[in-house]
Structures are given as structure tokens and as C-alpha cells.
Write a protein that holds these residues in place. Structure first.
Motif, PDB file in Angstrom:
ATOM      1  N   LEU A 173      -7.685  20.842  61.009  1.00  0.00           N
ATOM      2  CA  LEU A 173      -7.835  22.301  60.982  1.00  0.00           C
ATOM      3  C   LEU A 173      -8.869  22.726  59.938  1.00  0.00           C
ATOM      4  CD1 LEU A 173      -4.195  23.665  61.422  1.00  0.00           C
ATOM      5  CD2 LEU A 173      -6.133  23.944  62.963  1.00  0.00           C
ATOM      6  N   ALA A 174      -8.813  22.126  58.769  1.00  0.00           N
ATOM      7  CA  ALA A 174      -9.779  22.470  57.714  1.00  0.00           C
ATOM      8  C   ALA A 174     -11.198  22.110  58.147  1.00  0.00           C
ATOM      9  CB  ALA A 174      -9.415  21.756  56.419  1.00  0.00           C
ATOM     10  N   ALA A 175     -11.348  20.939  58.776  1.00  0.00           N
ATOM     11  CA  ALA A 175     -12.674  20.529  59.257  1.00  0.00           C
ATOM     12  C   ALA A 175     -13.158  21.465  60.355  1.00  0.00           C
ATOM     13  CB  ALA A 175     -12.631  19.087  59.752  1.00  0.00           C
ATOM     14  N   SER A 176     -12.229  21.903  61.232  1.00  0.00           N
ATOM     15  CA  SER A 176     -12.597  22.835  62.311  1.00  0.00           C
ATOM     16  C   SER A 176     -13.046  24.174  61.734  1.00  0.00           C
ATOM     17  CB  SER A 176     -11.430  23.051  63.258  1.00  0.00           C
ATOM     18  OG  SER A 176     -11.077  21.840  63.858  1.00  0.00           O
ATOM     19  N   VAL A 177     -12.321  24.689  60.740  1.00  0.00           N
ATOM     20  CA  VAL A 177     -12.693  25.956  60.096  1.00  0.00           C
ATOM     21  C   VAL A 177     -14.054  25.814  59.417  1.00  0.00           C
ATOM     22  CG1 VAL A 177     -12.069  27.549  58.241  1.00  0.00           C
ATOM     23  CG2 VAL A 177     -10.321  26.770  59.856  1.00  0.00           C
ATOM     24  N   LEU A 178     -14.267  24.684  58.745  1.00  0.00           N
ATOM     25  CA  LEU A 178     -15.547  24.444  58.073  1.00  0.00           C
ATOM     26  C   LEU A 178     -16.681  24.366  59.087  1.00  0.00           C
ATOM     27  CD1 LEU A 178     -17.056  23.873  55.423  1.00  0.00           C
ATOM     28  CD2 LEU A 178     -16.575  21.453  55.796  1.00  0.00           C
ATOM     29  N   LEU A 179     -16.471  23.656  60.173  1.00  0.00           N
ATOM     30  CA  LEU A 179     -17.482  23.529  61.218  1.00  0.00           C
ATOM     31  C   LEU A 179     -17.786  24.877  61.861  1.00  0.00           C
ATOM     32  CD1 LEU A 179     -19.262  21.552  62.805  1.00  0.00           C
ATOM     33  CD2 LEU A 179     -17.370  21.280  64.412  1.00  0.00           C
ATOM     34  N   ALA A 180     -16.760  25.684  62.119  1.00  0.00           N
ATOM     35  CA  ALA A 180     -16.966  27.017  62.694  1.00  0.00           C
ATOM     36  C   ALA A 180     -17.739  27.918  61.726  1.00  0.00           C
ATOM     37  CB  ALA A 180     -15.630  27.642  63.058  1.00  0.00           C
ATOM     38  N   SER A 181     -17.399  27.783  60.439  1.00  0.00           N
ATOM     39  CA  SER A 181     -18.107  28.583  59.427  1.00  0.00           C
ATOM     40  C   SER A 181     -19.592  28.211  59.372  1.00  0.00           C
ATOM     41  CB  SER A 181     -17.497  28.384  58.047  1.00  0.00           C
ATOM     42  OG  SER A 181     -16.165  28.807  58.038  1.00  0.00           O
ATOM     43  N   ILE A 182     -19.870  26.918  59.404  1.00  0.00           N
ATOM     44  CA  ILE A 182     -21.276  26.464  59.368  1.00  0.00           C
ATOM     45  C   ILE A 182     -22.014  26.928  60.622  1.00  0.00           C
ATOM     46  CG2 ILE A 182     -22.735  24.400  59.468  1.00  0.00           C
ATOM     47  CD1 ILE A 182     -20.707  23.042  57.597  1.00  0.00           C
ATOM     48  N   ALA A 183     -21.343  26.837  61.772  1.00  0.00           N
ATOM     49  CA  ALA A 183     -21.964  27.279  63.028  1.00  0.00           C
ATOM     50  C   ALA A 183     -22.271  28.777  62.986  1.00  0.00           C
ATOM     51  CB  ALA A 183     -21.054  26.928  64.203  1.00  0.00           C
ATOM     52  N   LEU A 184     -21.332  29.584  62.466  1.00  0.00           N
ATOM     53  CA  LEU A 184     -21.575  31.023  62.343  1.00  0.00           C
ATOM     54  C   LEU A 184     -22.725  31.307  61.379  1.00  0.00           C
ATOM     55  CD1 LEU A 184     -17.962  32.511  62.264  1.00  0.00           C
ATOM     56  CD2 LEU A 184     -19.700  32.840  64.015  1.00  0.00           C
ATOM     57  N   TRP A 185     -22.756  30.586  60.272  1.00  0.00           N
ATOM     58  CA  TRP A 185     -23.812  30.807  59.279  1.00  0.00           C
ATOM     59  C   TRP A 185     -25.185  30.452  59.863  1.00  0.00           C
ATOM     60  CZ3 TRP A 185     -24.742  33.364  55.054  1.00  0.00           C
ATOM     61  CH2 TRP A 185     -25.883  33.063  54.321  1.00  0.00           C
ATOM     62  N   LEU A 186     -25.294  29.259  60.437  1.00  0.00           N
ATOM     63  CA  LEU A 186     -26.590  28.814  60.947  1.00  0.00           C
ATOM     64  C   LEU A 186     -26.987  29.494  62.251  1.00  0.00           C
ATOM     65  CD1 LEU A 186     -26.395  24.976  60.205  1.00  0.00           C
ATOM     66  CD2 LEU A 186     -27.646  26.740  58.938  1.00  0.00           C
ATOM     67  N   GLY A 187     -26.010  29.851  63.052  1.00  0.00           N
ATOM     68  CA  GLY A 187     -26.308  30.437  64.364  1.00  0.00           C
ATOM     69  C   GLY A 187     -26.480  31.943  64.354  1.00  0.00           C
ATOM     70  N   ILE A 188     -25.816  32.647  63.415  1.00  0.00           N
ATOM     71  CA  ILE A 188     -25.856  34.111  63.439  1.00  0.00           C
ATOM     72  C   ILE A 188     -26.366  34.691  62.125  1.00  0.00           C
ATOM     73  CG2 ILE A 188     -24.466  36.207  63.658  1.00  0.00           C
ATOM     74  CD1 ILE A 188     -22.636  34.641  65.570  1.00  0.00           C
ATOM     75  N   ALA A 189     -25.715  34.355  61.031  1.00  0.00           N
ATOM     76  CA  ALA A 189     -26.040  34.999  59.746  1.00  0.00           C
ATOM     77  C   ALA A 189     -27.441  34.643  59.259  1.00  0.00           C
ATOM     78  CB  ALA A 189     -24.998  34.625  58.699  1.00  0.00           C
ATOM     79  N   GLN A 190     -27.792  33.362  59.281  1.00  0.00           N
ATOM     80  CA  GLN A 190     -29.101  32.957  58.758  1.00  0.00           C
ATOM     81  C   GLN A 190     -30.257  33.550  59.577  1.00  0.00           C
ATOM     82  OE1 GLN A 190     -29.399  31.296  55.810  1.00  0.00           O
ATOM     83  NE2 GLN A 190     -31.566  31.781  56.015  1.00  0.00           N
ATOM     84  N   PRO A 191     -30.210  33.533  60.911  1.00  0.00           N
ATOM     85  CA  PRO A 191     -31.283  34.185  61.675  1.00  0.00           C
ATOM     86  C   PRO A 191     -31.387  35.687  61.380  1.00  0.00           C
ATOM     87  CG  PRO A 191     -30.105  32.683  63.097  1.00  0.00           C
ATOM     88  CD  PRO A 191     -29.348  32.751  61.803  1.00  0.00           C
ATOM     89  N   LEU A 192     -30.240  36.342  61.202  1.00  0.00           N
ATOM     90  CA  LEU A 192     -30.278  37.774  60.866  1.00  0.00           C
ATOM     91  C   LEU A 192     -30.908  38.001  59.494  1.00  0.00           C
ATOM     92  CD1 LEU A 192     -26.835  39.073  62.178  1.00  0.00           C
ATOM     93  CD2 LEU A 192     -29.117  39.567  63.099  1.00  0.00           C
ATOM     94  N   LEU A 193     -30.573  37.159  58.520  1.00  0.00           N
ATOM     95  CA  LEU A 193     -31.164  37.290  57.184  1.00  0.00           C
ATOM     96  C   LEU A 193     -32.669  36.998  57.206  1.00  0.00           C
ATOM     97  CD1 LEU A 193     -28.340  35.660  55.018  1.00  0.00           C
ATOM     98  CD2 LEU A 193     -28.909  38.097  55.199  1.00  0.00           C
ATOM     99  N   ASP A 194     -33.075  35.980  57.979  1.00  0.00           N
ATOM    100  CA  ASP A 194     -34.504  35.678  58.110  1.00  0.00           C
ATOM    101  C   ASP A 194     -35.247  36.847  58.754  1.00  0.00           C
ATOM    102  OD1 ASP A 194     -34.058  33.210  56.962  1.00  0.00           O
ATOM    103  OD2 ASP A 194     -34.086  32.112  58.884  1.00  0.00           O
ATOM    104  N   TRP A 195     -34.640  37.428  59.777  1.00  0.00           N
ATOM    105  CA  TRP A 195     -35.254  38.572  60.447  1.00  0.00           C
ATOM    106  C   TRP A 195     -35.400  39.743  59.471  1.00  0.00           C
ATOM    107  CZ3 TRP A 195     -33.096  43.430  61.507  1.00  0.00           C
ATOM    108  CH2 TRP A 195     -33.877  44.254  62.310  1.00  0.00           C
ATOM    109  N   ARG A 196     -34.364  39.977  58.652  1.00  0.00           N
ATOM    110  CA  ARG A 196     -34.417  41.055  57.666  1.00  0.00           C
ATOM    111  C   ARG A 196     -35.534  40.812  56.655  1.00  0.00           C
ATOM    112  NH1 ARG A 196     -30.022  41.182  53.224  1.00  0.00           N
ATOM    113  NH2 ARG A 196     -31.403  39.499  52.633  1.00  0.00           N
TER     114      ARG A 196
END
Length: 162
Positions: free
Chosen positions: A21-44
């Protein structure tokens, strides 16, 4: 899919289930960061950089327009004052009926002229007209009598106080 995962999940100990479960949460967090948050920050950041560049360009254009308008406002000279000394002198001499026997411009923008057999009154009237109407002055003059009431002149003329 759930039917395939559930027997595997049941075989894991509680400790292993917690780790998965901890690994799944960590993997989901990394996927959200790299897939959504980081592109939005780069665009900004790219948008901020583009804005700063456009603002600087707009400032330069505005400053250039202000300089151009100031130059236009300062340009009080007439077209005759911008006309080359050689053209002004030749045209006014022709209108005054004075024949220039030789014309030699120098590096400083001045004009050496030679006149043969001119009436003194006509010469002085022409020089006065040059000075008053065109801002062309006599820097140096050499005059000599050449005959019955006529003069031979060698003049150095310049615009303003050159």
C-alpha cells in the motif's frame, strides 16, 4: 482483474500488505507529480518568461516611440536647412545672376567658391540672402578688383558656425 489480485493479496502478511500500500501510494504520488503537476509548473514558468520578454519588448518599443517623437519635435529645421550647402549656394547664385567659376567642397562640409567679374553690390546682396534665408555664412573671403567696378572673389562658405 480484482479476482486475480485478491488471492495474491490474501497470501501476503499484514506487514507486506502495508508495504505494498505504501509503495502504491508513493507510485501514485510520483505519477501525479510527473504527469500533472510538473507539466503545469513548467507551463507556468514558460508563460512567466514569455510575459517578461514581451513586457521588455513593449518597454523598448514605447521608449523608441518616445525618442522618435522627441526627435520629430526637436526637428525645427526647414527643408532648406537640411539641403546640402552646395545645392543652396548653386541655386541661390543662379537666382541672383552670379556665375560660379569654380566650386570645391571640403571634408568639413564647407564650400570653397570662386567668382569672376561680379558686381560688388550684387555679391553683397547675395551673401546677405544666403545668410538670412539659408543660414550659410562666409568663413573666409578673398576679394580683388578685376576691372571696371567688378570683383574677383574666393569665398569659403559654411552652414551656421562651422
Amino acid at each position: 482483474m480484482r479476482a486475480m489480485v485478491e488471492p495474491y493479496w490474501q497470501r501476503l502478511s499484514v506487514r507486506e500488505q502495508g508495504l505494498v500500500l505504501a509503495a502504491s501510494v508513493l507510485l501514485a504520488s510520483i505519477a501525479l507529480w510527473l504527469g500533472i503537476a510538473q507539466p503545469l509548473l513548467d507551463w507556468r514558468d514558460a508563460a512567466r518568461a514569455a510575459y517578461a520578454g514581451n513586457a521588455a519588448a513593449q518597454y523598448e518599443i514605447t521608449a523608441g516611440i518616445a525618442r522618435y517623437q522627441a526627435l520629430q519635435a526637436d526637428d525645427t529645421g526647414s527643408a532648406a536647412e537640411r539641403e546640402p550647402v552646395r545645392s543652396v549656394v548653386a541655386g541661390s547664385a543662379n537666382r541672383a545672376g552670379i556665375v560660379l567659376s569654380r566650386v570645391l567642397p571640403d571634408e568639413a562640409g564647407r564650400l570653397n567658391i570662386w567668382i569672376e567679374g561680379v558686381d560688388p553690390a550684387r555679391l553683397m546682396q547675395w551673401l546677405e540672402t544666403l545668410s538670412r534665408d539659408h543660414g550659410v555664412i562666409v568663413v573666409r573671403a578673398g576679394l580683388e578688383r578685376s576691372g571696371e567696378g567688378a570683383l574677383r572673389a574666393q569665398l569659403l562658405l559654411a552652414r551656421g558656425a562651422q
